[in-house]
Design a protein around this motif. Structure first.
Motif, PDB file in Angstrom:
ATOM      1  N   VAL A  87       0.849  -1.198   0.000  1.00  0.00           N
ATOM      2  CA  VAL A  87       0.000   0.000   0.000  1.00  0.00           C
ATOM      3  C   VAL A  87       0.881   1.243   0.000  1.00  0.00           C
ATOM      4  CG1 VAL A  87      -1.912  -1.157   1.187  1.00  0.00           C
ATOM      5  CG2 VAL A  87      -0.169   0.016   2.535  1.00  0.00           C
ATOM      6  N   ASP A  92      -3.797   3.074   4.938  1.00  0.00           N
ATOM      7  CA  ASP A  92      -4.400   2.060   4.079  1.00  0.00           C
ATOM      8  C   ASP A  92      -4.423   0.693   4.760  1.00  0.00           C
ATOM      9  OD1 ASP A  92      -4.670   4.070   2.191  1.00  0.00           O
ATOM     10  OD2 ASP A  92      -2.924   3.437   1.022  1.00  0.00           O
ATOM     11  N   SER A 170      -8.557   7.943  -2.520  1.00  0.00           N
ATOM     12  CA  SER A 170      -7.707   7.216  -1.584  1.00  0.00           C
ATOM     13  C   SER A 170      -8.518   6.103  -0.919  1.00  0.00           C
ATOM     14  CB  SER A 170      -7.106   8.161  -0.551  1.00  0.00           C
ATOM     15  OG  SER A 170      -8.105   8.686   0.270  1.00  0.00           O
ATOM     16  N   LEU A 171      -7.821   5.071  -0.474  1.00  0.00           N
ATOM     17  CA  LEU A 171      -8.490   3.891   0.065  1.00  0.00           C
ATOM     18  C   LEU A 171      -9.345   4.183   1.291  1.00  0.00           C
ATOM     19  CD1 LEU A 171      -5.733   1.164  -0.337  1.00  0.00           C
ATOM     20  CD2 LEU A 171      -7.747   1.547  -1.749  1.00  0.00           C
TER      21      LEU A 171
END
Length: 189
Positions: A87, A92, A170-171
């Motif tokens: 990641v 994340d 973004s995650l």
């Protein structure tokens, strides 16, 4: 008419305003609530932040957030050790862990200077598959190509999480169902 001098309050507003996603109005609201609205909460917040700054660190193996030299994930012998999910940000790892969709190990690859640490991490264990979970986009694609070329010859399988994660998001802003599905349906590169 002159503005009242509230140096300490203004400093508090300025500090809250430096947080990502906090604008001037929110910073003012948070400062007022922490200092005057609920002073006990304000003191508790200050103590909690101080403890976090003093005791949180990066895991020496994977780069995730930890309270110890080696994080609980890396230290957990029950984790699946043949996959390594790479990641771009320590947050994340928390996001994916909260999804409950992955049971292997992680590596935080924030920049190309971490390539030697990644190589050492792979050499330490039984890693057979490297799964990329970068924010979709050109930057993530470039990192995947860089890592794949640097690790060529190690006999690794390279995959990336499946699409379904919007480009540029973004995650930590992706819902858990989409994240779980993206990891489960990962693709070869």
């Amino acid at each position: 008419m002159s503005k009242p001098k509230l140096e300490k309050f203004d400093e508090l507003v300025e500090c809250f305003g430096k947080l990502p996603g906090v604008g001037k109005k929110s910073a003012l609201k948070y400062a007022y609530h922490a200092a005057l609205g609920d002073p006990f909460l304000g003191l508790n917040l200050a103590h909690t932040i101080e403890d976090a700054v003093r005791f949180l660190r990066r895991c020496e193996r994977c780069g995730a957030i930890s309270e110890n030299e080696i994080c609980d994930i890396c230290a957990d012998e029950g984790r699946e050790r043949e996959t390594l999910l790479v990641v771009g940000d320590p947050k994340d790892v928390l996001t994916i862990e909260n999804s409950g969709s992955y049971g292997g190990l992680y590596f935080v690859f924030e920049n190309t200077e971490r390539i030697d640490a990644l190589r050492e991490n792979i050499a330490r264990g039984e890693v057979r598959e490297v799964i990329f979970a970068f924010t979709p986009g050109l930057g993530g694609d470039a990192l995947m190509l860089f890592i794949e070329s640097e690790l060529a010859g190690l006999g690794l399988k390279f995959t990336k999480i499946a699409q379904g994660i919007p480009t540029g998001v973004s995650l930590d802003n992706v819902d858990m169902l989409s994240l779980s599905k993206a990891i489960k349906d990962r693709n070869g590169i």
